[in-house]
Design a protein around this motif. Structure first.
Motif, PDB file in Angstrom:
ATOM      1  N   VAL A  10      48.982  55.283  46.552  1.00 51.46           N
ATOM      2  CA  VAL A  10      50.104  54.349  46.512  1.00 51.46           C
ATOM      3  C   VAL A  10      49.531  52.968  46.238  1.00 51.46           C
ATOM      4  CG1 VAL A  10      51.988  53.307  47.806  1.00 51.46           C
ATOM      5  CG2 VAL A  10      51.474  55.742  48.088  1.00 51.46           C
ATOM      6  N   PHE A  11      50.067  52.299  45.247  1.00 43.72           N
ATOM      7  CA  PHE A  11      49.594  50.994  44.801  1.00 43.72           C
ATOM      8  C   PHE A  11      50.772  50.029  44.949  1.00 43.72           C
ATOM      9  CE2 PHE A  11      47.400  48.927  40.849  1.00 43.72           C
ATOM     10  CZ  PHE A  11      47.429  47.698  41.477  1.00 43.72           C
ATOM     11  N   ALA A  12      50.721  49.179  45.955  1.00 46.55           N
ATOM     12  CA  ALA A  12      51.833  48.272  46.240  1.00 46.55           C
ATOM     13  C   ALA A  12      51.583  46.887  45.656  1.00 46.55           C
ATOM     14  CB  ALA A  12      52.045  48.162  47.749  1.00 46.55           C
ATOM     15  N   TRP A  72      42.779  59.357  38.474  1.00 42.93           N
ATOM     16  CA  TRP A  72      43.543  59.276  39.714  1.00 42.93           C
ATOM     17  C   TRP A  72      45.010  59.006  39.405  1.00 42.93           C
ATOM     18  CZ3 TRP A  72      40.116  55.501  43.043  1.00 42.93           C
ATOM     19  CH2 TRP A  72      38.886  56.119  43.304  1.00 42.93           C
ATOM     20  N   ILE A  73      45.873  59.674  40.112  1.00 42.25           N
ATOM     21  CA  ILE A  73      47.308  59.447  39.988  1.00 42.25           C
ATOM     22  C   ILE A  73      47.681  58.321  40.953  1.00 42.25           C
ATOM     23  CG2 ILE A  73      49.608  60.461  40.235  1.00 42.25           C
ATOM     24  CD1 ILE A  73      47.866  61.742  38.032  1.00 42.25           C
ATOM     25  N   THR A  74      48.335  57.302  40.441  1.00 40.38           N
ATOM     26  CA  THR A  74      48.785  56.206  41.299  1.00 40.38           C
ATOM     27  C   THR A  74      50.298  56.063  41.182  1.00 40.38           C
ATOM     28  OG1 THR A  74      48.367  54.600  39.546  1.00 40.38           O
ATOM     29  CG2 THR A  74      46.628  54.886  41.161  1.00 40.38           C
ATOM     30  N   THR A  75      50.900  55.734  42.293  1.00 42.77           N
ATOM     31  CA  THR A  75      52.327  55.499  42.343  1.00 42.77           C
ATOM     32  C   THR A  75      52.557  54.028  42.637  1.00 42.77           C
ATOM     33  OG1 THR A  75      52.662  57.713  43.225  1.00 42.77           O
ATOM     34  CG2 THR A  75      54.468  56.151  43.498  1.00 42.77           C
ATOM     35  N   GLU A 121      44.613  51.965  33.632  1.00 45.05           N
ATOM     36  CA  GLU A 121      43.146  51.959  33.623  1.00 45.05           C
ATOM     37  C   GLU A 121      42.588  52.951  34.645  1.00 45.05           C
ATOM     38  OE1 GLU A 121      40.609  49.585  31.800  1.00 45.05           O
ATOM     39  OE2 GLU A 121      42.299  50.340  30.629  1.00 45.05           O
ATOM     40  N   ILE A 122      43.189  52.985  35.820  1.00 43.42           N
ATOM     41  CA  ILE A 122      42.737  53.897  36.873  1.00 43.42           C
ATOM     42  C   ILE A 122      42.948  55.348  36.431  1.00 43.42           C
ATOM     43  CG2 ILE A 122      43.214  54.677  39.235  1.00 43.42           C
ATOM     44  CD1 ILE A 122      43.925  51.664  39.836  1.00 43.42           C
ATOM     45  N   ARG A 123      44.088  55.605  35.838  1.00 35.53           N
ATOM     46  CA  ARG A 123      44.399  56.966  35.353  1.00 35.53           C
ATOM     47  C   ARG A 123      43.448  57.368  34.225  1.00 35.53           C
ATOM     48  NH1 ARG A 123      47.355  61.686  36.272  1.00 35.53           N
ATOM     49  NH2 ARG A 123      47.767  62.635  34.278  1.00 35.53           N
ATOM     50  N   GLU A 180      50.989  47.705  36.143  1.00 36.08           N
ATOM     51  CA  GLU A 180      51.112  48.816  35.196  1.00 36.08           C
ATOM     52  C   GLU A 180      49.835  48.965  34.373  1.00 36.08           C
ATOM     53  OE1 GLU A 180      54.710  47.861  33.105  1.00 36.08           O
ATOM     54  OE2 GLU A 180      55.972  48.839  34.622  1.00 36.08           O
ATOM     55  N   TYR A 181      49.232  47.848  34.003  1.00 34.33           N
ATOM     56  CA  TYR A 181      47.955  47.908  33.278  1.00 34.33           C
ATOM     57  C   TYR A 181      46.872  48.509  34.166  1.00 34.33           C
ATOM     58  CZ  TYR A 181      43.527  46.538  31.296  1.00 34.33           C
ATOM     59  OH  TYR A 181      42.244  46.561  30.820  1.00 34.33           O
ATOM     60  N   LEU A 182      46.774  48.037  35.414  1.00 32.34           N
ATOM     61  CA  LEU A 182      45.762  48.557  36.332  1.00 32.34           C
ATOM     62  C   LEU A 182      45.975  50.051  36.585  1.00 32.34           C
ATOM     63  CD1 LEU A 182      45.654  45.604  38.880  1.00 32.34           C
ATOM     64  CD2 LEU A 182      44.047  46.069  37.010  1.00 32.34           C
TER      65      LEU A 182
END
Length: 167
Positions: A99-101, A125-128, A118-120, A113-115
């Protein structure tokens, strides 16, 4: 703190004036979250983000820090960054989405959204993304931090000592 599109439109006006305001923008991580309890995973996250694109994404008005002090004083920061292909291998991690708040302010969504991409792309990694109203965001971080959060800090005064104390 104008959004990128608002800033571009307003910059065309004759009465528009730009001022420099030193603000530190950073990613915070909750090291008690399983994925970030390992120091190497925190390092992987840092290396995976291509910082050179951030000013292009936000706008030409956002200038990366080139020194520890405002107004380009002579204490240069290292600008070299390990290329993302320098990652030795994909880090081991659990399958739990991260979870990315962030709080709804200015261009935070565009940056997050850019970060996230990049992480994906570089770590798999899946980020929400979790946008939060600013007061709720601060209360949430104080009581139960999320695994990753975007934060910023603007100094109350423009003073060299303040920056050294901060770093």
């Amino acid at each position: 703190d104008l959004g990128t599109l608002d800033r571009a439109a307003l910059a065309k006006r004759a009465d528009y004036h730009r001022t420099v305001s030193p603000i530190l923008v950073y990613l915070g991580m909750d090291s008690t979250f399983s994925k970030f309890s390992r120091a190497e995973n925190r390092k992987y996250l840092s290396i995976a983000i291509n910082r050179e694109n951030i000013p292009k994404i936000l706008s030409s008005a956002d200038i990366p820090a080139r020194s520890f002090l405002p107004r380009d004083l002579a204490v240069p920061l290292g600008t070299k960054q390990a290329p993302t292909n320098a990652l030795p291998s994909k880090p081991q991690h659990d399958a739990v989405p991260v979870v990315f708040a962030y709080y709804e302010k200015g261009s935070n969504r565009l940056l997050c959204e850019y970060l996230q991409s990049e992480i994906r792309k570089n770590l798999g990694w899946i980020t929400t993304l979790q946008p939060v109203e600013v007061k709720t965001y601060w209360a949430q971080l104080a009581s139960q931090p999320v695994p990753v959060f975007l934060n910023s800090f603007g100094p109350p005064i423009w003073d060299a000592r303040f920056y050294f104390d901060l770093f």
